[in-house]
Write a protein that holds these residues in place. Structure first.
Motif, PDB file in Angstrom:
ATOM      1  N   ILE A 192      -2.021  15.720  -1.961  1.00  0.00           N
ATOM      2  CA  ILE A 192      -2.020  15.615  -3.422  1.00  0.00           C
ATOM      3  C   ILE A 192      -0.645  15.097  -3.810  1.00  0.00           C
ATOM      4  N   ARG A 193      -0.621  14.028  -4.579  1.00  0.00           N
ATOM      5  CA  ARG A 193       0.654  13.442  -5.018  1.00  0.00           C
ATOM      6  C   ARG A 193       0.727  13.443  -6.541  1.00  0.00           C
ATOM      7  N   ARG A 194       1.826  14.006  -7.032  1.00  0.00           N
ATOM      8  CA  ARG A 194       2.075  14.036  -8.476  1.00  0.00           C
ATOM      9  C   ARG A 194       3.130  12.989  -8.798  1.00  0.00           C
ATOM     10  N   GLN A 195       2.729  11.951  -9.537  1.00  0.00           N
ATOM     11  CA  GLN A 195       3.603  10.813  -9.852  1.00  0.00           C
ATOM     12  C   GLN A 195       4.220  10.236  -8.572  1.00  0.00           C
ATOM     13  N   GLY A 196       3.396  10.178  -7.529  1.00  0.00           N
ATOM     14  CA  GLY A 196       3.807   9.587  -6.265  1.00  0.00           C
ATOM     15  C   GLY A 196       4.486  10.539  -5.300  1.00  0.00           C
ATOM     16  N   LYS A 197       4.908  11.700  -5.750  1.00  0.00           N
ATOM     17  CA  LYS A 197       5.616  12.643  -4.888  1.00  0.00           C
ATOM     18  C   LYS A 197       4.646  13.658  -4.296  1.00  0.00           C
ATOM     19  N   ILE A 252       0.843  -1.203   0.000  1.00  0.00           N
ATOM     20  CA  ILE A 252       0.000   0.000   0.000  1.00  0.00           C
ATOM     21  C   ILE A 252       0.875   1.248   0.000  1.00  0.00           C
ATOM     22  N   ARG A 253       1.894   1.264   0.861  1.00  0.00           N
ATOM     23  CA  ARG A 253       2.796   2.421   0.915  1.00  0.00           C
ATOM     24  C   ARG A 253       3.579   2.572  -0.386  1.00  0.00           C
ATOM     25  N   ILE A 254       4.030   1.461  -0.942  1.00  0.00           N
ATOM     26  CA  ILE A 254       4.769   1.524  -2.208  1.00  0.00           C
ATOM     27  C   ILE A 254       3.869   2.092  -3.303  1.00  0.00           C
ATOM     28  N   GLY A 255       2.586   1.698  -3.297  1.00  0.00           N
ATOM     29  CA  GLY A 255       1.646   2.236  -4.273  1.00  0.00           C
ATOM     30  C   GLY A 255       1.476   3.735  -4.114  1.00  0.00           C
ATOM     31  N   LEU A 256       1.344   4.204  -2.860  1.00  0.00           N
ATOM     32  CA  LEU A 256       1.195   5.635  -2.618  1.00  0.00           C
ATOM     33  C   LEU A 256       2.438   6.396  -3.051  1.00  0.00           C
ATOM     34  N   GLU A 257       3.620   5.847  -2.752  1.00  0.00           N
ATOM     35  CA  GLU A 257       4.876   6.523  -3.089  1.00  0.00           C
ATOM     36  C   GLU A 257       5.175   6.511  -4.580  1.00  0.00           C
ATOM     37  N   SER A 258       4.610   5.553  -5.303  1.00  0.00           N
ATOM     38  CA  SER A 258       4.881   5.465  -6.743  1.00  0.00           C
ATOM     39  C   SER A 258       3.723   5.975  -7.588  1.00  0.00           C
ATOM     40  N   GLY A 259       2.607   6.344  -6.934  1.00  0.00           N
ATOM     41  CA  GLY A 259       1.463   6.860  -7.673  1.00  0.00           C
ATOM     42  C   GLY A 259       0.665   5.787  -8.373  1.00  0.00           C
TER      43      GLY A 259
END
Length: 303
Positions: free
Chosen positions: A287-292, A81-88
């Motif tokens: 708000i995350r743009r491409q995970g960032k 789940i965290r990897i998905g959030l960090e990678s978008g």
């Protein structure tokens, strides 16, 4: 009496010397050779502590892709789940791309694909200096379109009969992102006052005050890629994916009103404000743009 005692003493000394001489000969020979032979013939002596000699070390899945664009190396404490959030990306997509039978079983050092196969291939080709991209309607103009046909017919009305009117081909759009991906119009997900602003190091979004049970709204059209409490520090969390560029996250809710893979519309109630895994009732919004994580003030309307 004196002579006998001297003979006895002399004889005793002589015998002791012979014994010591014999022992010295044996000690100068056997132990050195034995240690040398043992050291050279036993593989265990050269092994590192904790390593089983003779058993090959199995490489972790995906190790050959470490460091490549579109791949991620699992670190301690990571979850899908965290990897998905960090990678978008959706954690389900990552599990599918990597053929994970159990999404809860990932290993530190394992390398996961975190971009669609076509996107990862494009990134690798770009790094090598040769850019190849899949053919899509957003990057290649069609041979003709109703608009171009109408334009051609208007031009042809003033041309002599039989004249071929040349129509310039449409210019392909930039391949960095599909049209509209960066033109998001977000709304505020809750009406309360801002109690903590964006800080890239300490706060990855906005903290918005409110009362327990107040509605949390989708900031834009999207799809639910996560709804649950599996990410430490976020409590009951909803993550929406809006396009290939943007995700939004809504944390600390007391109730979740949507489920994964559900499509939602801008302004739709998706949760109720709460204080799960937080020090007070509030909404933590990212708000995350491409995970960032990016500063929401760049995308939210002023108020």
């Amino acid at each position: 009496m004196f002579v006998s005692r001297g003979l006895v003493v002399g004889f005793t000394v002589a015998v002791a010397g012979l014994v010591l001489s014999g022992c010295g000969t044996r000690m100068n020979k056997a132990p050195v050779e034995d240690r040398g032979t043992s050291s050279s013939s036993s593989p265990a002596s050269a092994a590192q502590p904790g390593v089983v000699v003779g058993s090959p070390i199995k490489p972790l899945p995906g190790a050959e892709n470490a460091g490549k664009p579109g791949y991620y190396t699992v670190k301690p404490g990571d979850t899908l789940i965290r990897i998905g959030l960090e990678s978008g990306q959706s954690w389900k997509d990552i599990a599918r791309w990597n053929n994970l039978e159990n999404a809860n079983l990932i290993e530190v050092g394992q390398v996961l694909r975190v971009a669609p196969p076509s996107a990862a291939a494009t990134a690798v080709a770009s790094d090598s200096g040769v850019v190849t991209r899949p053919v899509t309607s957003s990057t290649v103009a069609p041979a003709s379109s109703p608009a171009s046909a109408a334009s051609a017919s208007k031009s042809g009305a003033s041309s002599a009969p039989g004249t071929v009117v040349a129509v310039a081909p449409a210019t392909p759009s930039p391949a960095a992102a599909p049209a509209g991906d960066d033109d998001m119009a977000f709304i505020w997900p809750a009406p309360g006052s801002l109690i903590a602003g964006f800080d890239e190091a300490r706060n990855k979004g906005y903290d918005i005050a409110g009362k327990a049970g107040e509605p949390i709204l989708a900031a834009a059209d999207g799809r639910v890629v996560y709804a649950g409490a599996g990410l430490r520090g976020y409590g009951n969390l909803v993550i929406l994916k809006h396009n290939n560029t943007f995700l939004t996250a809504y944390a600390h809710n007391q109730a979740l009103l949507v489920k994964e893979d559900q499509a939602v519309r801008k302004g739709q109630k998706i949760a109720e404000m709460g204080s799960t895994d937080a020090d007070r009732v509030k909404l933590h919004f990212e708000i995350r743009r491409q995970g960032k994580p990016v500063d929401p003030s760049r995308y939210l309307p002023a108020r």
